[in-house]
Design a protein around this motif. Structure first.
Motif, PDB file in Angstrom:
ATOM      1  N   ALA A  53      25.775   9.808 -13.391  1.00  0.00           N
ATOM      2  CA  ALA A  53      27.188   9.805 -13.799  1.00  0.00           C
ATOM      3  C   ALA A  53      27.379  10.541 -15.116  1.00  0.00           C
ATOM      4  CB  ALA A  53      27.701   8.374 -13.899  1.00  0.00           C
ATOM      5  N   ASN A  54      26.312  10.594 -15.920  1.00  0.00           N
ATOM      6  CA  ASN A  54      26.352  11.324 -17.194  1.00  0.00           C
ATOM      7  C   ASN A  54      26.029  12.809 -17.024  1.00  0.00           C
ATOM      8  OD1 ASN A  54      26.929   8.974 -18.627  1.00  0.00           O
ATOM      9  ND2 ASN A  54      24.760   8.505 -18.983  1.00  0.00           N
ATOM     10  N   GLY A  55      25.794  13.220 -15.783  1.00  0.00           N
ATOM     11  CA  GLY A  55      25.518  14.627 -15.523  1.00  0.00           C
ATOM     12  C   GLY A  55      24.058  15.004 -15.550  1.00  0.00           C
ATOM     13  N   HIS A  56      23.174  14.001 -15.485  1.00  0.00           N
ATOM     14  CA  HIS A  56      21.731  14.267 -15.521  1.00  0.00           C
ATOM     15  C   HIS A  56      21.121  13.917 -14.162  1.00  0.00           C
ATOM     16  CE1 HIS A  56      22.635  13.223 -19.886  1.00  0.00           C
ATOM     17  NE2 HIS A  56      22.555  14.543 -19.808  1.00  0.00           N
ATOM     18  N   GLU A  57      20.413  14.872 -13.570  1.00  0.00           N
ATOM     19  CA  GLU A  57      19.916  14.705 -12.203  1.00  0.00           C
ATOM     20  C   GLU A  57      18.601  13.932 -12.183  1.00  0.00           C
ATOM     21  OE1 GLU A  57      18.666  17.210  -8.193  1.00  0.00           O
ATOM     22  OE2 GLU A  57      19.638  18.270  -9.853  1.00  0.00           O
ATOM     23  N   LEU A  58      18.700  12.655 -11.976  1.00  0.00           N
ATOM     24  CA  LEU A  58      17.546  11.788 -11.775  1.00  0.00           C
ATOM     25  C   LEU A  58      17.551  11.294 -10.335  1.00  0.00           C
ATOM     26  CD1 LEU A  58      17.623  11.847 -14.905  1.00  0.00           C
ATOM     27  CD2 LEU A  58      16.956   9.430 -14.872  1.00  0.00           C
ATOM     28  N   TRP A  59      16.375  11.042  -9.805  1.00  0.00           N
ATOM     29  CA  TRP A  59      16.208  10.476  -8.470  1.00  0.00           C
ATOM     30  C   TRP A  59      15.177   9.359  -8.545  1.00  0.00           C
ATOM     31  CZ3 TRP A  59      19.240  12.111  -4.473  1.00  0.00           C
ATOM     32  CH2 TRP A  59      19.870  13.353  -4.607  1.00  0.00           C
ATOM     33  N   GLY A  60      15.351   8.352  -7.706  1.00  0.00           N
ATOM     34  CA  GLY A  60      14.362   7.293  -7.573  1.00  0.00           C
ATOM     35  C   GLY A  60      13.619   7.453  -6.268  1.00  0.00           C
ATOM     36  N   GLN A  61      12.308   7.609  -6.334  1.00  0.00           N
ATOM     37  CA  GLN A  61      11.508   7.814  -5.124  1.00  0.00           C
ATOM     38  C   GLN A  61      11.096   6.461  -4.549  1.00  0.00           C
ATOM     39  OE1 GLN A  61       7.613  10.070  -5.217  1.00  0.00           O
ATOM     40  NE2 GLN A  61       8.948  11.644  -4.357  1.00  0.00           N
ATOM     41  N   VAL A  62      11.508   6.218  -3.296  1.00  0.00           N
ATOM     42  CA  VAL A  62      11.250   4.947  -2.626  1.00  0.00           C
ATOM     43  C   VAL A  62      10.443   5.201  -1.357  1.00  0.00           C
ATOM     44  CG1 VAL A  62      13.400   3.989  -3.552  1.00  0.00           C
ATOM     45  CG2 VAL A  62      13.385   4.967  -1.238  1.00  0.00           C
ATOM     46  N   SER A  63       9.975   4.125  -0.761  1.00  0.00           N
ATOM     47  CA  SER A  63       9.174   4.218   0.464  1.00  0.00           C
ATOM     48  C   SER A  63       9.808   3.395   1.567  1.00  0.00           C
ATOM     49  CB  SER A  63       7.751   3.716   0.201  1.00  0.00           C
ATOM     50  OG  SER A  63       7.016   3.662   1.413  1.00  0.00           O
ATOM     51  N   CYS A  64       9.659   3.872   2.798  1.00  0.00           N
ATOM     52  CA  CYS A  64      10.115   3.101   3.954  1.00  0.00           C
ATOM     53  C   CYS A  64       8.980   2.297   4.574  1.00  0.00           C
ATOM     54  CB  CYS A  64      10.736   4.025   4.999  1.00  0.00           C
ATOM     55  SG  CYS A  64       9.592   5.217   5.741  1.00  0.00           S
ATOM     56  N   CYS A  65       7.805   2.340   3.952  1.00  0.00           N
ATOM     57  CA  CYS A  65       6.633   1.661   4.505  1.00  0.00           C
ATOM     58  C   CYS A  65       6.230   0.475   3.625  1.00  0.00           C
ATOM     59  CB  CYS A  65       5.440   2.616   4.587  1.00  0.00           C
ATOM     60  SG  CYS A  65       5.725   4.074   5.615  1.00  0.00           S
ATOM     61  N   PRO A  66       5.848  -0.638   4.248  1.00  0.00           N
ATOM     62  CA  PRO A  66       5.247  -1.706   3.451  1.00  0.00           C
ATOM     63  C   PRO A  66       3.908  -1.230   2.910  1.00  0.00           C
ATOM     64  CG  PRO A  66       4.974  -2.157   5.779  1.00  0.00           C
ATOM     65  CD  PRO A  66       5.838  -0.938   5.685  1.00  0.00           C
ATOM     66  N   LEU A  67       3.561  -1.646   1.709  1.00  0.00           N
ATOM     67  CA  LEU A  67       2.294  -1.219   1.135  1.00  0.00           C
ATOM     68  C   LEU A  67       1.225  -2.251   1.453  1.00  0.00           C
ATOM     69  CD1 LEU A  67       0.663   0.788  -0.480  1.00  0.00           C
ATOM     70  CD2 LEU A  67       1.374  -0.377  -2.573  1.00  0.00           C
ATOM     71  N   TYR A  68       0.441  -1.946   2.473  1.00  0.00           N
ATOM     72  CA  TYR A  68      -0.737  -2.722   2.821  1.00  0.00           C
ATOM     73  C   TYR A  68      -1.951  -1.894   2.438  1.00  0.00           C
ATOM     74  CZ  TYR A  68       2.325  -5.535   5.851  1.00  0.00           C
ATOM     75  OH  TYR A  68       3.329  -6.337   6.345  1.00  0.00           O
ATOM     76  N   MET A  69      -2.988  -2.534   1.957  1.00  0.00           N
ATOM     77  CA  MET A  69      -4.142  -1.781   1.499  1.00  0.00           C
ATOM     78  C   MET A  69      -5.430  -2.489   1.896  1.00  0.00           C
ATOM     79  SD  MET A  69      -4.759  -0.224  -2.328  1.00  0.00           S
ATOM     80  CE  MET A  69      -3.345   0.867  -2.193  1.00  0.00           C
ATOM     81  N   ASP A  70      -6.303  -1.771   2.611  1.00  0.00           N
ATOM     82  CA  ASP A  70      -7.641  -2.260   2.920  1.00  0.00           C
ATOM     83  C   ASP A  70      -8.562  -1.933   1.745  1.00  0.00           C
ATOM     84  OD1 ASP A  70      -6.559  -2.863   5.343  1.00  0.00           O
ATOM     85  OD2 ASP A  70      -7.707  -1.410   6.499  1.00  0.00           O
ATOM     86  N   PHE A  71      -9.443  -2.862   1.397  1.00  0.00           N
ATOM     87  CA  PHE A  71     -10.345  -2.595   0.279  1.00  0.00           C
ATOM     88  C   PHE A  71     -11.538  -3.539   0.345  1.00  0.00           C
ATOM     89  CE2 PHE A  71      -7.705  -6.058  -1.107  1.00  0.00           C
ATOM     90  CZ  PHE A  71      -8.489  -6.833  -1.954  1.00  0.00           C
ATOM     91  N   SER A  72     -12.575  -3.203  -0.390  1.00  0.00           N
ATOM     92  CA  SER A  72     -13.697  -4.108  -0.626  1.00  0.00           C
ATOM     93  C   SER A  72     -13.791  -4.330  -2.128  1.00  0.00           C
ATOM     94  CB  SER A  72     -15.011  -3.525  -0.091  1.00  0.00           C
ATOM     95  OG  SER A  72     -15.474  -2.492  -0.956  1.00  0.00           O
ATOM     96  N   LEU A  73     -14.594  -5.268  -2.538  1.00  0.00           N
ATOM     97  CA  LEU A  73     -14.744  -5.548  -3.968  1.00  0.00           C
ATOM     98  C   LEU A  73     -15.632  -4.513  -4.661  1.00  0.00           C
ATOM     99  CD1 LEU A  73     -13.416  -7.887  -5.576  1.00  0.00           C
ATOM    100  CD2 LEU A  73     -13.312  -8.150  -3.116  1.00  0.00           C
ATOM    101  N   LYS A  74     -16.155  -3.545  -3.907  1.00  0.00           N
ATOM    102  CA  LYS A  74     -16.842  -2.434  -4.562  1.00  0.00           C
ATOM    103  C   LYS A  74     -15.856  -1.577  -5.343  1.00  0.00           C
ATOM    104  CE  LYS A  74     -20.711  -1.911  -1.335  1.00  0.00           C
ATOM    105  NZ  LYS A  74     -21.368  -1.020  -0.341  1.00  0.00           N
ATOM    106  N   SER A  75     -14.628  -1.496  -4.833  1.00  0.00           N
ATOM    107  CA  SER A  75     -13.561  -0.753  -5.515  1.00  0.00           C
ATOM    108  C   SER A  75     -12.250  -1.423  -5.149  1.00  0.00           C
ATOM    109  CB  SER A  75     -13.557   0.721  -5.083  1.00  0.00           C
ATOM    110  OG  SER A  75     -12.528   1.429  -5.743  1.00  0.00           O
ATOM    111  N   ALA A  76     -11.861  -2.398  -5.924  1.00  0.00           N
ATOM    112  CA  ALA A  76     -10.701  -3.245  -5.603  1.00  0.00           C
ATOM    113  C   ALA A  76      -9.433  -2.644  -6.182  1.00  0.00           C
ATOM    114  CB  ALA A  76     -10.932  -4.655  -6.115  1.00  0.00           C
ATOM    115  N   TYR A  77      -8.976  -1.553  -5.599  1.00  0.00           N
ATOM    116  CA  TYR A  77      -7.839  -0.818  -6.151  1.00  0.00           C
ATOM    117  C   TYR A  77      -6.607  -1.694  -6.395  1.00  0.00           C
ATOM    118  CZ  TYR A  77      -4.573   3.032  -6.914  1.00  0.00           C
ATOM    119  OH  TYR A  77      -3.646   3.881  -7.466  1.00  0.00           O
ATOM    120  N   PRO A  78      -6.271  -2.621  -5.502  1.00  0.00           N
ATOM    121  CA  PRO A  78      -5.067  -3.430  -5.765  1.00  0.00           C
ATOM    122  C   PRO A  78      -5.129  -4.233  -7.061  1.00  0.00           C
ATOM    123  CG  PRO A  78      -5.722  -3.638  -3.470  1.00  0.00           C
ATOM    124  CD  PRO A  78      -6.831  -2.910  -4.172  1.00  0.00           C
ATOM    125  N   MET A  79      -6.347  -4.529  -7.534  1.00  0.00           N
ATOM    126  CA  MET A  79      -6.505  -5.351  -8.734  1.00  0.00           C
ATOM    127  C   MET A  79      -6.599  -4.531 -10.019  1.00  0.00           C
ATOM    128  SD  MET A  79      -6.662  -8.248  -7.152  1.00  0.00           S
ATOM    129  CE  MET A  79      -7.146  -9.001  -5.597  1.00  0.00           C
TER     130      MET A  79
END
Length: 557
Positions: free
Chosen positions: A283-309
């Motif tokens: 509204a102030n004349g500055h072009e910003l966008w919010g990037q969203v997803s249509c997918c639920p974020l599910y993530m497979d992982f092991s404790l060797k590399s626990a990316y979600p944590m």
């Protein structure tokens, strides 16, 4: 005519109602739309099917994979005809030869990639970003490809090891700014960075871009926009809120794409507050966008590399250890208590928020533990009389950290996600294709948007969904003559069945360099995908069509 597709319901990308008609293609471009009387060398009867522009996937991480797999598997067969790489600033160019291993190790951590795959796969026929673009253009690709210049890579190129230790000095910022200018002249779509706390590199050290101060960031974004072109893309953290990013947009005079706005049930209004701030900036004349997803974020992982944590500060000791030392960290009462304490506190920006009922044992490694498979960690811990963290770590240690888990993290409230996607200031993307290959596969996000969200749930019309995937991102990123079915435009096309279109279940394949595994998904209801007039996929999957894609190096203002 080289190709005539007849009798399709045409969704032209602009969001209007579909119309029945024909589309003719000649020399890689759309030659006619409507009623085509001239015969084509190839004729397709599309009665009962729909035709739309090819999907533009604006948030991918194919920077490394494309050097050994110019097909960027599996995106083309999922309807994608153009991709933007280099998002979040996690790129492989520029890179000096002594820094290659560090760049690869950082990608292992921040993007969930295999070090052996990267070492065996990446073709290092470049040093600078312009040389990287030249290499991609000479190599060719199945899809059209545009590239962001990455902040973390230019920081490493200029500052060496200090890139992850401190703010840059004036001379270093000036040198980085010159690299930005060179990249824009060479054909970068823009400049990308990340300030997100979950974005850590090798050993849990913050990715280089997270060490930049505001002066550095503003100088580089301003350099990007000096010739009136470029989009600034970032994955934001607590130090770069939307009001601050509005000041960056105002100073540079360029659009800002803000990722990753994923709905968090522990902070349910957070994404909506961000989108409201984006609306205020616009509204102030500055072009910003919010990037969203249509997918639920599910993530497979092991404790060797626990990316979600790994967005947890308390998890850092685990990111600094491997093998027996890592198991010792997990066994430590002090480590466990620190994690519990942090999860009990308020969340800023993080993936896992202590929702143990959304964390599942996918596959145990020992036969005596198979009864745990496909069960929730919360339920199993309750039955054992343990805290869920203790139960999970104890199981993983007993199985030499081979246990596979699945976390349901963010974006799982469909009412909330539907509201986010309907916001006119949002852009649907965030497939992350090319990264997190063993954790999840959302490369079929576009088919999911059309099938699940439009057809099944009715949250948006099919004409709105197709626009969200085509003409809208083409306009945001100033990609000329793509994203619409329009005479004279490049013939990037997707033929599909609206009654069945969607993505199939995830499955594991072993086709990365060295036979390493990745997750993939199959297209459902796709009958044909054309890139610049060449069919690259049909109902059976990818075709052997060569490399018809173009390197996108010219963008509008």
């Amino acid at each position: 005519m080289d190709l005539v597709i007849r009798g399709a319901a045409i969704y032209d990308g602009q969001g209007g109602a579909p119309f029945r008609g024909d589309v003719a293609v000649k020399d890689g471009r759309i030659a006619a739309v409507g009623t085509v009387t001239e015969k084509g060398a190839e004729e397709i009867d599309a009665t009962g099917l729909a035709l739309m522009p090819g999907i533009i996937d604006s948030h991918t991480h194919f920077d490394a994979q494309i050097t050994w797999d110019p097909g960027c598997t599996p995106s083309p067969e999922l309807g994608v005809t153009s991709v933007l790489i280099g998002n979040c600033g996690f790129t492989i160019a520029p890179c000096r030869e002594p820094d290659r291993d560090l760049i690869m190790k950082n990608l292992v951590q921040v993007e969930g990639m295999s070090l052996d795959v990267l070492r065996g796969g990446i073709k290092w026929d470049f040093e600078t970003f312009p040389q990287y673009l030249d290499m991609l253009e000479a190599q060719g690709s199945v899809m059209n490809v545009g590239a962001f210049l990455g902040h973390s890579s230019i920081r490493t190129y200029v500052m060496g090891p200090a890139a992850t230790e401190r703010a840059a000095n004036d001379d270093e910022v000036s040198e980085m700014a010159e690299l930005v200018r060179q990249a824009m002249k060479a054909g970068a779509v823009g400049f990308a960075t990340s300030t997100a706390p979950q974005h850590n590199g090798w050993g849990g050290i913050p990715m280089p871009s997270r060490l930049a101060d505001h002066e550095e960031l503003e100088t580089l974004v301003t350099a990007m926009g000096e010739d009136g072109r470029g989009v600034f893309m970032l994955t934001k953290g607590n130090t770069t809120d939307v009001p601050y990013l509005e000041t960056v947009a105002a100073k540079a005079g360029r659009p800002v794409m803000i990722a990753a706005l994923l709905h968090n049930p522990t902070n349910p209004e957070g994404t909506f507050n961000d989108l409201a701030a984006v609306a205020a900036a616009r509204a102030n004349g500055h072009e910003l966008w919010g990037q969203v997803s249509c997918c639920p974020l599910y993530m497979d992982f092991s404790l060797k590399s626990a990316y979600p944590m790994e967005g947890l500060n308390a998890w850092k000791p685990a990111m600094e250890a491997t093998g027996e030392a890592l198991k010792a960290v997990y066994a430590s009462p002090e480590f466990r208590q620190a994690v519990k304490d942090e999860l009990a506190g308020p969340a800023g920006v993080r993936l896992f928020n202590g929702e143990w009922h959304k964390l599942e044992v996918t596959e145990t490694a020992k036969p005596e533990n198979k009864a745990y498979d496909q069960k929730k960690v919360q339920d199993l811990a309750d039955a054992a009389g343990k805290h869920p963290l203790d139960w999970m770590l104890d199981l993983a240690i007993s199985e030499d950290l081979e246990t596979l888990f699945m976390a349901e993290l963010l974006n799982t409230d469909e009412d909330a996600v539907g509201r986010m996607m309907a916001d006119p200031n949002a852009s649907v993307a965030l497939s992350d294709a090319g990264a997190h290959l063993t954790f999840f596969c959302d490369a079929g996000f576009g088919l999911h948007l059309m099938g699940h969200w439009s057809r099944d749930l009715g949250k948006l019309t099919l004409e709105a969904a197709t626009r969200e995937l085509t003409a809208k991102p083409a306009a945001i990123y100033r990609i000329p003559e793509r994203g619409e079915i329009k005479e004279g435009y490049h013939a990037d096309l997707l033929l599909f069945d609206p009654a069945t279109v969607g993505r199939g279940p995830k499955r594991r394949v072993f086709d990365l360099p060295g036979g390493a595994p990745r997750l993939t998904t199959d297209a459902v209801g796709v009958h044909g995908v054309w890139v610049n007039g060449t069919k690259v996929a049909d109902a059976e999957g990818a075709t052997d069509a060569g490399l018809p894609g173009k390197l996108l190096r010219s963008f509008g203002s």
